[in-house]
Write a protein that holds these residues in place. Structure first.
Motif, PDB file in Angstrom:
ATOM      1  N   LEU A  88       3.352   0.568   2.994  1.00 20.68           N
ATOM      2  CA  LEU A  88       3.008  -0.349   4.087  1.00 20.68           C
ATOM      3  C   LEU A  88       2.635  -1.682   3.467  1.00 20.68           C
ATOM      4  N   TRP A 130       0.860  -1.177   0.000  1.00 24.64           N
ATOM      5  CA  TRP A 130       0.000   0.000   0.000  1.00 24.64           C
ATOM      6  C   TRP A 130       0.904   1.238   0.000  1.00 24.64           C
ATOM      7  N   ARG A 188      -2.112   8.214   5.894  1.00 27.46           N
ATOM      8  CA  ARG A 188      -3.103   7.739   4.939  1.00 27.46           C
ATOM      9  C   ARG A 188      -2.421   6.884   3.866  1.00 27.46           C
ATOM     10  N   ALA A 189      -3.133   5.801   3.485  1.00 26.42           N
ATOM     11  CA  ALA A 189      -2.615   4.871   2.473  1.00 26.42           C
ATOM     12  C   ALA A 189      -3.554   4.863   1.282  1.00 26.42           C
ATOM     13  N   ASP A 200      -5.537   6.576  15.642  1.00 22.10           N
ATOM     14  CA  ASP A 200      -5.379   7.064  14.276  1.00 22.10           C
ATOM     15  C   ASP A 200      -4.067   7.830  14.183  1.00 22.10           C
ATOM     16  N   PHE A 260      -5.289  -4.936   6.450  1.00 20.62           N
ATOM     17  CA  PHE A 260      -6.329  -3.996   6.050  1.00 20.62           C
ATOM     18  C   PHE A 260      -7.651  -4.548   6.566  1.00 20.62           C
ATOM     19  N   LEU A 272      -6.514   0.596   7.567  1.00 22.35           N
ATOM     20  CA  LEU A 272      -5.383  -0.293   7.777  1.00 22.35           C
ATOM     21  C   LEU A 272      -4.974  -0.176   9.233  1.00 22.35           C
ATOM     22  N   VAL A 306      -4.646   4.910   8.636  1.00 21.26           N
ATOM     23  CA  VAL A 306      -3.777   3.882   9.204  1.00 21.26           C
ATOM     24  C   VAL A 306      -3.793   4.027  10.726  1.00 21.26           C
ATOM     25  N   LEU A 340       1.898   5.002   0.668  1.00 23.25           N
ATOM     26  CA  LEU A 340       1.517   5.988   1.674  1.00 23.25           C
ATOM     27  C   LEU A 340       1.520   7.396   1.075  1.00 23.25           C
ATOM     28  N   ALA A 360       0.819  -5.973   9.812  1.00 21.78           N
ATOM     29  CA  ALA A 360      -0.128  -4.965   9.321  1.00 21.78           C
ATOM     30  C   ALA A 360      -1.273  -5.676   8.607  1.00 21.78           C
TER      31      ALA A 360
END
Length: 876
Positions: free
Chosen positions: A249, A235, A314-315, A310, A343, A265, A327, A237, A341
């Motif tokens: 990620l 993913w 962001r991905a 949080d 999702f 995620l 994320v 970023l 990790a």
């Protein structure tokens, strides 16, 4: 002799002495007969055996005695799983050395087991705390170290800051140490590990070969190993939100088909991305510290309240760069599974759904159940995890789940990012390497030395065993070996520099992971096994023990067998061919007016059914009768085996344990049941005497009854065949039922004999044969009574050394068979026909049955269907 009442106490002691003197149960490794290895999981020497032990070992003893009678060289050993924390606790409480406490308990329990009359080869006895045993365990460890199967690395552990020791996951209760009550911390410590993960695929695939194991155990092991096939997806970023230097990620998933249902995620608290983000976020750093207070087990993380932070990172979605997902750092993600990790697709994973509801994240269903309109599809509080067709998934719409997985993989594998595909297919396992380091005294020392110049140095084989020091104090918690003034101080065996001995000891699961191999030749002082002997005697043909050991002990033993084969100590893969997990022994519970638990020997029971009541013996006050639960010291609903053996005899205890319920289910201990078993012992003793008198006949008598003799012989042979078949299947309660039936049949035959039996007649011979078969069939279950009856019948041998009788199967084949007769598929009657009758004869006989003729009322059948030996169907 038979005129006397059977006296269990003196009789059982006598035969146990005879068996011991004649060494009846010692197996020779040179015996040319086929071997049969039966083993019950060896006990921890806690002080006294309990009724669960009686049941477990009685089952194994039936198998051992039966197989011995069938001509096998039976290996049936006993040992003691003798290291562990309870001995240290006892030392701290009682100011006694763990060795003294342990060996005293072994002596007590050995004597109790011998009173049960078990056919154990005591010459093979081992105790894991004995230096002669753990010397060989240290040899195994060094072999693993040399082969790369043992390694030292840093990992997270549960740390009790009061007891100053690592705790197993099971010893963490509600986030606190089980003994100290202190809040458990997660620490990173350097520990010794065995690389069980090297065998993850083999251990998984090997379960398919274990067709004599309970399916539930195989399933539990599959789930523990946790093999999964999925994708690791990269993913990208958003650079504006990510910490410096973090561009992507990698998240592993087994459900790439649900990518269009993703709403977040999440990474583990110790993921590098989480640490990078926490460097500039004090609140996130505090959240990570809070996550570290949880236990390290999967169970602890999955049952804990779902929490997440949080990160602001962001991905971008792999199929839509404009779609960004938050994320989180989450307390339910494990760093050592997959990539650390995940999702989250809330609509189709319950954990993700719970988290999404907590955080107000989108829940988009992307798998639709068959027959459901996607427009009406709604996810409430329960995720949909079944199969279906993909919806709300753009180019995946209409595909099945497997088709969707394949399409996502195909597309992402074709995308190149910096010379690598955006996704790779991957097989993952939940199984983790086995951390064996324990900060406790009473365990097997790990045979390595830490040298400042040479690093980790194995203890030379000639210096084994590394023994525990005897002069230790238990006044403070923690590892006594660390505090010992001299034990750990040694010279490096390579360079002579002052060095330090390893003060961690091995997890006690190590001790029990190879003991079955040591039993094959416990006299070998030069090596853990004698390979040619071990390979001939193993695997264990029948292993018996509790379901609570279904995962760890059995999995570790399977790993050890493969690992020992790798270093040349064995040459097989699976240690246990057959596995049986017995049920527990349970008992009613009782409480006095104040709510205190009361033991069964303190009360009196009166009445039956709704009128049943309990009172205290000491003062007659009422006692409340509670539920039926596993026997335990805390509930005080235990029955002491010694008390039962003293009152009724070992055979009675064995018989009740084997007779009351199927062996894989719980058995309810009742006084009435035990008394019933004791009465049956006396009845069998009297019956054996009556059979002996009938077999001898009366001088001058001329009476004979060949047909009656045949029926007596049939009853005996039929029972013996059924007992044999059910012992093979470990259906001990059915064997008991067959013996009851045989006793009833023989008693009835004696009672129905109208005139004195002539010596040497067919009937006398039938009774003689039946008497022997009754006693031989009884011998695996009530061995003492069987020996007494065998001797009283006039035999000068031991029934324990007598071959199993050959039952004549042709004798019990009935010449006729009873078939149900149906009219248009509904049973209307039965017909008895010769077993070898042809179809035409069966049809004619069926039509001649009155009830069938009346039901037909003159109608002619359209056809008749005969299933040989099963059924007749008349179609009208």
């Amino acid at each position: 002799m038979f005129n006397d009442r059977y006296h269990a106490g003196e009789t059982e002691a006598h035969w146990q002495s005879v068996w011991a003197e004649r060494r009846c149960f010692e197996a020779s490794n040179a015996d040319p007969r086929p071997k049969y290895y039966v083993l019950e999981m060896f006990p921890y020497p806690s002080g006294r055996i309990h009724m669960g032990h009686v049941r477990n070992y009685a089952m194994g003893d039936v198998v051992a005695r039966f197989r011995r009678a069938k001509g096998f060289n039976v290996i049936h050993p006993m040992g003691w799983d003798a290291f562990g924390l309870p001995a240290e606790n006892a030392a701290m409480q009682n100011k006694r050395h763990p060795a003294e406490w342990t060996y005293n308990n072994i002596a007590t329990m050995r004597a109790q087991l011998k009173r049960m009359g078990l056919s154990i080869d005591w010459a093979r006895e081992v105790a894991t705390c004995d230096p002669s045993y753990y010397k060989q365990q240290q040899r195994i460890f060094l072999g693993f170290l040399d082969a790369g199967l043992a390694q030292r690395k840093t990992s997270k552990v549960n740390w009790d800051p009061v007891d100053n020791t690592v705790l197993a996951n099971e010893q963490v209760v509600d986030g606190r140490g089980w003994r100290s009550g202190a809040v458990v911390e997660q620490r990173e410590l350097t520990q010794w590990f065995l690389k069980i993960t090297d065998y993850a695929q083999e251990l998984h695939d090997g379960l398919d070969t274990l067709d004599q194991w309970p399916e539930k155990v195989r399933l539990m092991q599959r789930n523990w190993i946790g093999r999964s096939e999925g994708l690791t997806i990269r993913w990208q970023l958003d650079a504006a939100t990510a910490p410096a230097g973090e561009t992507e990620l990698r998240a592993y998933t087994t459900r790439p088909d649900t990518l269009f249902g993703a709403s977040f995620l999440a990474v583990a608290a110790d993921h590098p991305l989480a640490k990078a983000a926490a460097a500039k976020d004090a609140a996130l750093s505090a959240f990570i510290d809070e996550c570290r207070k949880l236990g390290t087990s999967v169970a602890a993380l999955e049952t804990a309240e779902k929490k997440g932070y949080d990160t602001g990172i962001r991905a971008r979605h792999p199929f839509d760069p404009a779609w960004e997902l938050p994320v989180y750092v989450a307390n339910f993600v494990l760093m050592d599974y997959g990539t650390g990790a995940i999702f989250g697709c809330p609509a189709h994973d319950q954990r993700d759904l719970d988290f999404a509801r907590l955080k107000g994240l989108p829940v988009v269903p992307v798998v639709c159940p068959p027959g459901t309109d996607p427009a009406t599809l709604d996810i409430g509080d329960t995720a949909f995890t079944e199969d279906g067709r993909l919806v709300n998934s753009r180019f995946l719409d209409g595909l099945t789940v497997p088709e969707g997985k394949e399409e996502v993989a195909r597309r992402l594998e074709a995308v190149d990012i910096a010379g690598e595909p955006q996704a790779k297919r991957q097989v993952n396992f939940r199984l983790r390497d086995w951390g064996i380091s324990r900060q406790r005294y009473w365990g097997c020392p790990i045979p390595v030395i830490h040298c400042p110049a040479c690093g980790v140095v194995p203890v030379p084989t000639a210096d084994l065993p590394v023994t525990l020091p005897e002069d230790v104090d238990f006044d403070a918690p923690g590892n006594m070996l660390d505090r010992h003034p001299t034990w750990s101080r040694v010279a490096c065996p390579r360079c002579g520099t002052a060095a330090r001995r390893e003060t961690d000891t091995m997890d006690t699961f190590v001790d029990s992971s190879w003991y079955f191999a040591r039993f094959t030749d416990p006299w070998n002082e030069a090596a853990p096994t004698t390979p040619d002997v071990a390979n001939r005697m193993l695997p264990v043909d029948q292993y018996i023990g509790g379901i609570e050991h279904a995962i760890l002990h059995l999995l570790y033993s399977r790993f050890f067998t493969r690992a020992m084969s790798r270093i040349g100590m064995l040459a097989l893969e699976e240690p246990f061919r057959g596995l049986f997990t017995q049920g527990m022994v349970v008992h009613e519970t009782y409480r006095d007016a104040g709510g205190a638990w009361i033991s069964p020997d303190e009360i009196r029971i009166d009445g039956m059914g709704p009128e049943r009541r309990a009172t205290l013996l000491r003062d007659g006050t009422a006692v409340s009768i509670g539920g039926i639960e596993k026997m335990s010291k805390s509930k005080r609903n235990i029955v002491d085996p010694d008390d039962i053996i003293e009152t009724y005899g070992a055979d009675t205890a064995r018989w009740f344990m084997l007779s009351d319920s199927p062996p894989d289910r719980d058995v309810i201990w009742t006084e009435d049941g035990v008394q019933g078993a004791a009465k049956f012992v006396q009845r069998l003793w009297r019956l054996a005497g009556e059979l002996k008198r009938a077999a001898e006949g009366e001088p001058g008598a001329t009476g004979d009854a060949p047909e009656r003799a045949l029926e007596v012989r049939k009853a005996a042979h039929r029972a013996l065949i059924r007992i044999e078949e059910d012992v093979e299947r470990l259906r001990f309660n059915r064997c008991v039922a067959h013996l009851y039936e045989l006793a009833n049949a023989l008693s009835a035959a004696i009672a129905a004999t109208e005139e004195p039996v002539a010596p040497g007649s067919a009937l006398a011979g039938g009774f003689a044969e039946a008497a022997d078969m009754l006693v031989q069939g009884l011998a695996p279950f009530m061995p003492h009574l069987a020996e007494a009856c065998w001797a009283a019948l006039g035999h000068d041998t031991l029934v324990a050394e007598t071959p199993w009788p050959q039952a004549d199967r042709a004798l019990v084949v009935e010449s006729t068979v009873v078939l149900p007769v149906q009219i248009n598929g509904k049973k209307r009657g039965e017909v008895t026909v010769p077993r070898d009758a042809d179809a035409d004869a069966v049809k004619a006989a069926a039509l001649a049955v009155d009830v069938i003729a009346q039901a037909l009322d003159g109608r002619t059948p359209k056809k008749m269907i005969v299933v040989p030996g099963r059924i007749v169907n008349v179609v009208v």
